[in-house]
Scaffold this motif. Structure first.
Motif, mmCIF file in Angstrom:
data_model
loop_
_atom_site.group_PDB
_atom_site.id
_atom_site.type_symbol
_atom_site.label_atom_id
_atom_site.label_comp_id
_atom_site.label_asym_id
_atom_site.label_seq_id
_atom_site.Cartn_x
_atom_site.Cartn_y
_atom_site.Cartn_z
ATOM 1 N N UNK A 1 37.026 39.833 87.850
ATOM 2 C CA UNK A 1 36.492 39.905 86.205
ATOM 3 C C UNK A 1 35.824 41.172 86.260
ATOM 4 N N UNK A 2 35.390 42.010 85.970
ATOM 5 C CA UNK A 2 35.123 43.766 86.152
ATOM 6 C C UNK A 2 33.768 43.240 84.875
ATOM 7 N N UNK A 3 33.035 43.591 85.411
ATOM 8 C CA UNK A 3 31.487 44.191 84.037
ATOM 9 C C UNK A 3 31.768 45.609 83.943
ATOM 10 N N UNK A 4 32.241 46.360 83.858
ATOM 11 C CA UNK A 4 32.116 47.427 84.206
ATOM 12 C C UNK A 4 32.536 48.372 82.766
ATOM 13 N N UNK A 5 31.681 48.971 81.706
ATOM 14 C CA UNK A 5 32.164 49.626 80.565
ATOM 15 C C UNK A 5 33.024 50.111 80.032
ATOM 16 N N UNK A 6 33.110 51.173 81.207
ATOM 17 C CA UNK A 6 34.366 52.238 81.429
ATOM 18 C C UNK A 6 33.887 52.765 82.749
ATOM 19 N N UNK A 7 34.429 54.456 82.733
ATOM 20 C CA UNK A 7 34.619 55.218 83.654
ATOM 21 C C UNK A 7 32.393 55.139 84.031
ATOM 22 N N UNK A 9 30.114 53.596 83.791
ATOM 23 C CA UNK A 9 28.886 52.936 83.059
ATOM 24 C C UNK A 9 28.009 52.164 84.639
ATOM 25 N N UNK A 10 27.575 51.530 83.824
ATOM 26 C CA UNK A 10 26.857 50.003 85.345
ATOM 27 C C UNK A 10 27.877 49.097 85.930
ATOM 28 N N UNK A 11 27.640 49.118 86.678
ATOM 29 C CA UNK A 11 28.047 47.747 87.449
ATOM 30 C C UNK A 11 27.497 46.620 87.137
ATOM 31 N N UNK A 12 27.422 45.194 86.032
ATOM 32 C CA UNK A 12 26.809 44.513 86.789
ATOM 33 C C UNK A 12 26.928 43.925 87.415
ATOM 34 N N UNK A 13 27.873 43.400 87.989
ATOM 35 C CA UNK A 13 28.170 42.537 88.843
ATOM 36 C C UNK A 13 27.246 42.715 90.220
ATOM 37 N N UNK A 14 28.048 44.129 90.691
ATOM 38 C CA UNK A 14 27.256 45.027 91.779
ATOM 39 C C UNK A 14 25.671 45.034 91.544
ATOM 40 N N UNK A 15 25.020 44.761 90.187
ATOM 41 C CA UNK A 15 23.629 44.413 89.739
ATOM 42 C C UNK A 15 23.540 43.406 90.474
ATOM 43 N N UNK A 16 24.097 42.825 89.749
ATOM 44 C CA UNK A 16 23.404 41.305 90.520
ATOM 45 C C UNK A 16 24.037 40.816 91.668
ATOM 46 N N UNK A 17 24.770 41.646 92.668
ATOM 47 C CA UNK A 17 24.922 41.351 94.115
ATOM 48 C C UNK A 17 23.637 41.677 94.840
ATOM 49 N N UNK A 18 23.844 42.930 94.204
ATOM 50 C CA UNK A 18 22.136 43.818 95.329
ATOM 51 C C UNK A 18 21.413 43.277 94.757
ATOM 52 N N UNK A 19 20.549 42.286 94.009
ATOM 53 C CA UNK A 19 19.167 41.831 93.498
ATOM 54 C C UNK A 19 19.835 40.953 94.478
#
Length: 157
Positions: A1-7, A9-19
């Motif tokens: 699953x890749x939650x990036x919207x495009x080049x 763009x923020x990566x939602x999964x990396x944000x969640x991992x960071x939290x």
């Protein structure tokens, strides 16, 4: 699953991992382990390599058993090795010094000195990918400390 919207763009999964990483750094290893496990189920064993590498790299730090820690660090290395180029590929290169350093420490904990020395050498060589910044300086210093521990033990009677 890749939650990036495009080049770019923020990566939602990396944000969640960071939290969850922030939770881990705040000292709640058990809750971090639980949340990382849920994210791992969501990402899956064949999900985005950057996500798997990052999550497994930090999940290892939540483990109580050295063998479990080793297992997660090996997952992180396999995910990094599975990555194919691009912007994330360049980001993954910066993980290798820390990945190999952690594996050296893991192998040292489980009394596998030869493997510890091998990964320590790989960590040292991978340091070329690090920038001249606080993170790079910190990893290089940690590699140096581990070298004193592992290689210094060879000098003991």
């Amino acid at each position: 699953m890749d939650e990036r919207d495009g080049p770019g763009e923020p990566d939602a999964m990396m944000g969640r991992i960071g939290q969850v990483v922030m939770l881990l750094h705040a000292g709640d290893r058990e809750e971090a382990r639980t949340r990382f496990a849920a994210l791992w189920e969501e990402i899956g064993e064949h999900g985005d390599p950057l996500h798997r590498c990052t999550l497994a790299h930090y999940m290892a730090d939540t483990q109580d058993d050295p063998e479990d820690e080793l297992s997660w660090d090996l997952r992180a290395l396999r995910a990094a090795d599975a990555h194919t180029g691009g912007e994330d590929g360049r980001r993954i290169l910066g993980f290798y010094p820390s990945l190999h350093l952690n594996l050296a420490a893991d192998y040292w904990k489980v009394d596998e000195a030869r493997l510890a020395r091998s990964h320590l050498g790989l960590a040292r060589r991978a340091c070329d990918a690090l920038g001249d910044d606080a993170y790079g300086d910190g990893v290089r210093a940690a590699v140096g400390r581990m070298e004193l521990r592992v290689l210094g033990s060879d000098q003991l009677p």
